[in-house]
Design an enzyme around this catalytic site. Structure first.
Site, PDB file in Angstrom:
ATOM      1  N   GLN A  77       0.848 -11.690   9.956  1.00 31.04           N
ATOM      2  CA  GLN A  77       1.374 -10.450   9.374  1.00 31.04           C
ATOM      3  C   GLN A  77       0.549  -9.206   9.734  1.00 31.04           C
ATOM      4  OE1 GLN A  77       0.403  -8.641   5.764  1.00 31.04           O
ATOM      5  NE2 GLN A  77       2.179  -9.506   4.721  1.00 31.04           N
ATOM      6  N   SER A 103       4.197  -6.360   2.852  1.00 33.23           N
ATOM      7  CA  SER A 103       2.853  -6.295   3.433  1.00 33.23           C
ATOM      8  C   SER A 103       1.821  -6.857   2.451  1.00 33.23           C
ATOM      9  CB  SER A 103       2.534  -4.853   3.845  1.00 33.23           C
ATOM     10  OG  SER A 103       1.339  -4.782   4.575  1.00 33.23           O
ATOM     11  N   LEU A 104       0.930  -6.022   1.936  1.00 34.57           N
ATOM     12  CA  LEU A 104      -0.042  -6.447   0.933  1.00 34.57           C
ATOM     13  C   LEU A 104       0.629  -7.201  -0.217  1.00 34.57           C
ATOM     14  CD1 LEU A 104      -2.705  -6.199  -0.807  1.00 34.57           C
ATOM     15  CD2 LEU A 104      -1.782  -3.984  -1.535  1.00 34.57           C
ATOM     16  N   GLN A 129       0.834  -1.201   0.000  1.00 36.13           N
ATOM     17  CA  GLN A 129       0.000   0.000   0.000  1.00 36.13           C
ATOM     18  C   GLN A 129       0.870   1.253   0.000  1.00 36.13           C
ATOM     19  OE1 GLN A 129      -3.344  -0.685   2.430  1.00 36.13           O
ATOM     20  NE2 GLN A 129      -4.056   1.417   2.479  1.00 36.13           N
ATOM     21  N   ARG A 177      -9.268  -8.752   3.232  1.00 43.87           N
ATOM     22  CA  ARG A 177      -8.268  -8.105   4.091  1.00 43.87           C
ATOM     23  C   ARG A 177      -8.487  -6.596   4.132  1.00 43.87           C
ATOM     24  NH1 ARG A 177      -2.884  -5.845   3.332  1.00 43.87           N
ATOM     25  NH2 ARG A 177      -1.363  -6.609   4.879  1.00 43.87           N
ATOM     26  N   HIS A 224      -0.309  -3.267  11.023  1.00 39.85           N
ATOM     27  CA  HIS A 224       0.783  -4.053  11.626  1.00 39.85           C
ATOM     28  C   HIS A 224       1.007  -3.698  13.100  1.00 39.85           C
ATOM     29  CE1 HIS A 224       1.587  -5.681   7.703  1.00 39.85           C
ATOM     30  NE2 HIS A 224       1.629  -4.462   7.218  1.00 39.85           N
TER      31      HIS A 224
END
Length: 297
Positions: free
Chosen positions: A244, A88-89, A9, A113, A195
Site C-alpha cells: 500500500q 490509506s492509514l 490522513q 509507518r 503512495h
C-alpha cells in the site's frame, strides 16, 4: 451487510478525541495506554494542540488511528461489522476493528509507518496534487507522459484523483492536466509523495515491522486499498498492507466492489465525514452515517 469505514490522513482536527476521553472510562484507559506506548503525551496534542501541531505526519497518523479505533471500541454492542475498509492509514484502524491486529500492535505499526514516511519525505522534494473533473484514464496517460516520478495515488471517487511524485514532475503534470480540461489541478499541503515509488524506503522499513507482527484471522473481511476486494487471509492482508505504501489507494473501485457485494449500511468511524462524501459521488442514492459517541458510562 454492515460496512464500517475508517478515514486516513487529512481528517484530523484540533480537539479531536476529547469528547471520547471525557465520555468513557474505557476510552481514557486506551488513550493513556497509547501515551505510554508512544513515549509522549499524544493526548495533549490531540486535545489542545493547534492545527499546525496536528499536521506533522508522526502525530497525525497515530492521532487519527486512535480516534477511530477507540471510538469503535467504545461503541459496544452497536459495533457489528460484516465488512470493513480504511482509506490509506485507515486500513490499520480497520484491521484492529475486525480483530486482525491487537490495539497495541496496530498503534506500534502506525507509529513506525508515520516515522518511516516522514523520513522518506525528507529525502527528496516531493508532493501531491488533487485533480478534479477528468476521467482516470486521461490522468493516468498524462502522468506516464511526464519526465520524472509522478503517478496516480488516490482514486477517491469518479472525477477526483490525487497524483503524487517529485515536486517538479507533479507541477508539470498539473499544467498539462489543466490544458486537458481539468476543473482543478492543485498542489496539496502534504509532507511528501505518499503512495508513490518515492515511498520505497518507508515500505522497506514497514515491511520488516509487519513481518514481525502477529496477524489474527479476522472476524470479518477487509476490503483493502491495493486489492479492492474482500480479504480474510492474514498473509495476504500483510502483503497488501506493505504494498500500500508505494501503490495507489483504489478507493473508488473498493466502494464499487462493496456495493456490488451487497453492502446495505455504511458507517464512517473516526474524525470527519470525508468518506461519506466520497461514497455519495460513487452512488448518491446510498445512505451513509457517522458512528456516534455512546452515552456516558
Amino acid at each position: 451487510m454492515n460496512a464500517y469505514v475508517f478515514p486516513g490522513q487529512g481528517a484530523q482536527f484540533s480537539g479531536m478525541g476529547l469528547d471520547l476521553y471525557e465520555a468513557s472510562p474505557k476510552a481514557q484507559e486506551l488513550f493513556e495506554k497509547a501515551n505510554k506506548l508512544l513515549g509522549f503525551a499524544i493526548t495533549d496534542i490531540m486535545f489542545e494542540g493547534s492545527a499546525e501541531d496536528l499536521k506533522q505526519t508522526k502525530v497525525t497518523q497515530p492521532a487519527i488511528f486512535l480516534h477511530s479505533v477507540i471510538l469503535s471500541q467504545v461503541l459496544g454492542e452497536e459495533f457489528k461489522p460484516d465488512l470493513v475498509a480504511g482509506h490509506s492509514l485507515g486500513e490499520f484502524s480497520a484491521l484492529v476493528a475486525n480483530g486482525t491486529l491487537a490495539f497495541e500492535d496496530g498503534l506500534k505499526l502506525v507509529h513506525k509507518r508515520a516515522l518511516a514516511m516522514q523520513k522518506a519525505c525528507e529525502n527528496q522534494s516531493s508532493t501531491m496534487a488533487a485533480v478534479l473533473g477528468l476521467e482516470d484514464q486521461i490522468v493516468e496517460d498524462v502522468c506516464q507522459s511526464i519526465d520524472g516520478v509522478v503517478v496516480p495515488a488516490n482514486y477517491n471517487c469518479p472525477g477526483q484523483l490525487v497524483i503524487s511524485g517529485a515536486t517538479e514532475a507533479v507541477k508539470k503534470a498539473c499544467e498539462t492536466l489543466k490544458e486537458k480540461g481539468a476543473k482543478r489541478a492543485m498542489i496539496l499541503p502534504v509532507g511528501g509523495a505518499f503512495h508513490s515509488p518515492l515511498m520505497e524506503p518507508a515500505r522497506e522499513e514497514l515491511a520488516q515491522a509487519i513481518s514481525e507482527t502477529h496477524f489474527n484471522q479476522p472476524n470479518c473481511p477487509i476490503y483493502q486499498n491495493v486489492s479492492t476486494t474482500a480479504v480474510t487471509d492474514p498473509e495476504a492482508i500483510k502483503q497488501n498492507l506493505i504494498a500500500q505504501l508505494t501503490a495507489p489507494v483504489k478507493w473508488t473501485q473498493t466502494m464499487q466492489q462493496m456495493l456490488a457485494d451487497g453492502m446495505t449500511s455504511y458507517t464512517e468511524v473516526g474524525p470527519g465525514k470525508v468518506l461519506q462524501g466520497l461514497l455519495k459521488k460513487v452512488d448518491r442514492r446510498f445512505p451513509t452515517n457517522s458512528a456516534s459517541l455512546p452515552e456516558k458510562e
